[in-house]
Design a protein around this motif. Structure first.
Motif, PDB file in Angstrom:
ATOM      1  N   MET A   1      11.332  10.667   5.755  1.00 44.94           N
ATOM      2  CA  MET A   1      12.507   9.932   6.196  1.00 44.94           C
ATOM      3  C   MET A   1      13.274   9.491   4.949  1.00 44.94           C
ATOM      4  N   HIS A   2      14.610   9.489   5.046  1.00 43.98           N
ATOM      5  CA  HIS A   2      15.472   9.113   3.929  1.00 43.98           C
ATOM      6  C   HIS A   2      16.391   7.973   4.350  1.00 43.98           C
ATOM      7  N   LEU A   3      16.612   7.063   3.428  1.00 49.69           N
ATOM      8  CA  LEU A   3      17.591   6.002   3.597  1.00 49.69           C
ATOM      9  C   LEU A   3      18.766   6.337   2.695  1.00 49.69           C
ATOM     10  N   ILE A   4      19.946   6.485   3.292  1.00 50.45           N
ATOM     11  CA  ILE A   4      21.141   6.824   2.537  1.00 50.45           C
ATOM     12  C   ILE A   4      22.054   5.605   2.543  1.00 50.45           C
ATOM     13  N   GLN A   5      22.501   5.217   1.362  1.00 51.49           N
ATOM     14  CA  GLN A   5      23.386   4.068   1.209  1.00 51.49           C
ATOM     15  C   GLN A   5      24.719   4.522   0.642  1.00 51.49           C
ATOM     16  N   LEU A   6      25.796   3.978   1.209  1.00 45.07           N
ATOM     17  CA  LEU A   6      27.147   4.238   0.727  1.00 45.07           C
ATOM     18  C   LEU A   6      27.733   2.919   0.271  1.00 45.07           C
ATOM     19  N   LEU A   7      28.266   2.883  -0.941  1.00 46.47           N
ATOM     20  CA  LEU A   7      28.899   1.696  -1.483  1.00 46.47           C
ATOM     21  C   LEU A   7      30.401   1.917  -1.450  1.00 46.47           C
ATOM     22  N   LEU A   8      31.081   1.155  -0.594  1.00 46.73           N
ATOM     23  CA  LEU A   8      32.513   1.344  -0.386  1.00 46.73           C
ATOM     24  C   LEU A   8      33.293   0.149  -0.920  1.00 46.73           C
ATOM     25  N   PRO A   9      34.361   0.393  -1.676  1.00 43.30           N
ATOM     26  CA  PRO A   9      35.149  -0.712  -2.241  1.00 43.30           C
ATOM     27  C   PRO A   9      35.987  -1.404  -1.173  1.00 43.30           C
ATOM     28  N   LEU A  10      36.186  -2.715  -1.363  1.00 44.50           N
ATOM     29  CA  LEU A  10      37.060  -3.453  -0.453  1.00 44.50           C
ATOM     30  C   LEU A  10      38.533  -3.276  -0.798  1.00 44.50           C
ATOM     31  N   CYS A  11      38.817  -2.985  -2.078  1.00 42.75           N
ATOM     32  CA  CYS A  11      40.204  -2.883  -2.538  1.00 42.75           C
ATOM     33  C   CYS A  11      40.393  -1.618  -3.360  1.00 42.75           C
ATOM     34  N   ASP A  12      41.632  -1.173  -3.442  1.00 43.24           N
ATOM     35  CA  ASP A  12      41.933  -0.028  -4.295  1.00 43.24           C
ATOM     36  C   ASP A  12      41.975  -0.483  -5.756  1.00 43.24           C
ATOM     37  N   ASN A  13      42.282   0.413  -6.657  1.00 46.15           N
ATOM     38  CA  ASN A  13      42.250   0.102  -8.084  1.00 46.15           C
ATOM     39  C   ASN A  13      43.334  -0.884  -8.513  1.00 46.15           C
TER      40      ASN A  13
END
Length: 102
Positions: free
Chosen positions: A1-13
């Motif tokens: 089994m794999h746990l996949i995490q995505l880190l998404l920004p709240l704001c643009d650059n």
């Protein structure tokens, strides 16, 4: 089994927040594809890294997690590239860990 995490920004650059609809779109697609998702939205995490030798860069992020029996690298590469385009990022962190359910 794999746990996949995505880190998404709240704001643009430039510091402009992304609309909630973007996060809902990603959440819904992952939930449909994997049958469930965990989201960490209440208090954003903070990313910190160095660019070059002098500057520290900070990002407020949300974290999405899904579990999968198999890890399809091609699917994840394509999905990450779509997210990078959607969130206007040079790169996004999508990471996987092998886990054991107890």
């Amino acid at each position: 089994m794999h746990l996949i995490q995505l880190l998404l920004p709240l704001c643009d650059n430039e510091g402009h927040p992304f609309p909630q609809s973007m996060y809902l779109q990603v959440r819904d697609e992952l939930a449909e594809h994997f049958g469930g998702i965990t989201t960490y939205l209440r208090s954003p995490a903070e990313g910190l890294w160095k660019e070059g030798k002098c500057c520290a860069v900070r990002d407020e992020i949300v974290i999405y997690e899904v579990m999968a029996k198999e890890l399809n690298h091609d699917w994840w590469k394509e999905f990450r590239e779509r997210l990078e385009s959607l969130f206007r990022q040079e790169s996004l962190i999508v990471r996987a860990s092998q886990i054991e359910l107890l």
